[in-house]
Write an enzyme that holds these catalytic residues in place. Sequence first.
Site, PDB file in Angstrom:
ATOM      1  N   THR A  94     -13.519   4.772   6.878  1.00  0.00           N
ATOM      2  CA  THR A  94     -13.853   4.135   5.610  1.00  0.00           C
ATOM      3  C   THR A  94     -13.642   2.644   5.732  1.00  0.00           C
ATOM      4  OG1 THR A  94     -11.628   4.207   4.652  1.00  0.00           O
ATOM      5  CG2 THR A  94     -12.963   6.193   4.452  1.00  0.00           C
ATOM      6  N   LYS A 114       1.226   4.236  -2.950  1.00  0.00           N
ATOM      7  CA  LYS A 114       0.858   5.625  -2.702  1.00  0.00           C
ATOM      8  C   LYS A 114       2.018   6.566  -3.019  1.00  0.00           C
ATOM      9  CE  LYS A 114      -3.382   5.070  -1.780  1.00  0.00           C
ATOM     10  NZ  LYS A 114      -4.417   5.697  -2.623  1.00  0.00           N
ATOM     11  N   TYR A 160       0.829  -1.203   0.000  1.00  0.00           N
ATOM     12  CA  TYR A 160       0.000   0.000   0.000  1.00  0.00           C
ATOM     13  C   TYR A 160       0.867   1.257   0.000  1.00  0.00           C
ATOM     14  CZ  TYR A 160      -3.263   3.555   1.720  1.00  0.00           C
ATOM     15  OH  TYR A 160      -4.009   4.697   1.877  1.00  0.00           O
TER      16      TYR A 160
END
Length: 277
Positions: A208, A176, A172
């Site tokens: 989220t 990014k 991840y």
Amino acid sequence: MTERPTILLTGATDGLGHALAQRLAAEGARLLLHGRDPDKLASVAEQLHREHGERPRTAVADMAELAQVRELAQTVRGATDRLDVLISNAGIGASGPGGRERATSVDGHELRFAVNYLAGFLLTLELLPLLRETGRAGGRPSRVVNVASAGQQALDFDDLMLRHDYSGGRAYCQSKLAQIMSGFSLAELLPAEEVVVNSLHPATYMPTKIVTAERIDSIEDGVRATRRLAVDGELAGVTGRYFDRTSESRAHEQAYDPRARAALWERSLELTGHPGG
């Protein structure tokens, strides 16, 4: 922006994307919403229609397949003759699908790198002629906004697909940083009067579906920061920057290495099959 902007928002069915779509619709933007699940996407579009009187156009695509990303770009080009803003928001978190075990996309690329980075990279290049033409015709630059993260980790160009020492968090954070690095590169290539390109960390641990840690910021904090880069008139000429929420900040040091950025750009063109130019 004083006129109604036409905005493409990817990942519009959940979390930040959904909340941002609501905010932009309330402000009168002409929206093109992307999602992977057709039922959820239709539900969001219908909700916005009920609440704001205009049904946004929609496009379904799985960002884990580059052919579908190209089809998404074709759909957008067929749906509108102008594109003021592209917000690349679709992504997979550190603990989502395949978080503990390495997973790959339809094209065989590491899943987070494919969805979080390569899909947005390809979509941006595919839509760049439309973005540039809109900027030239409208007398103000179009905008590309990459929803990145403060979680960043250096790219290993000898193992870009993380076949060794894999973890969802590492994948991840690498994806990014790649978003930010390619954003810097694209900003250098484009006239700022045509298109501006910026990346941001919208908020920390928003509630989220991709976040499991302690909540610190609200969804509204993320909406405010992302909307600012997308439509705030004070930022019309600002390009090639990284923001932490609403403050300009400094990304991982690798993002400022021209050789690393050039290597990422060339590998990205190779992996997506895009000719560049």
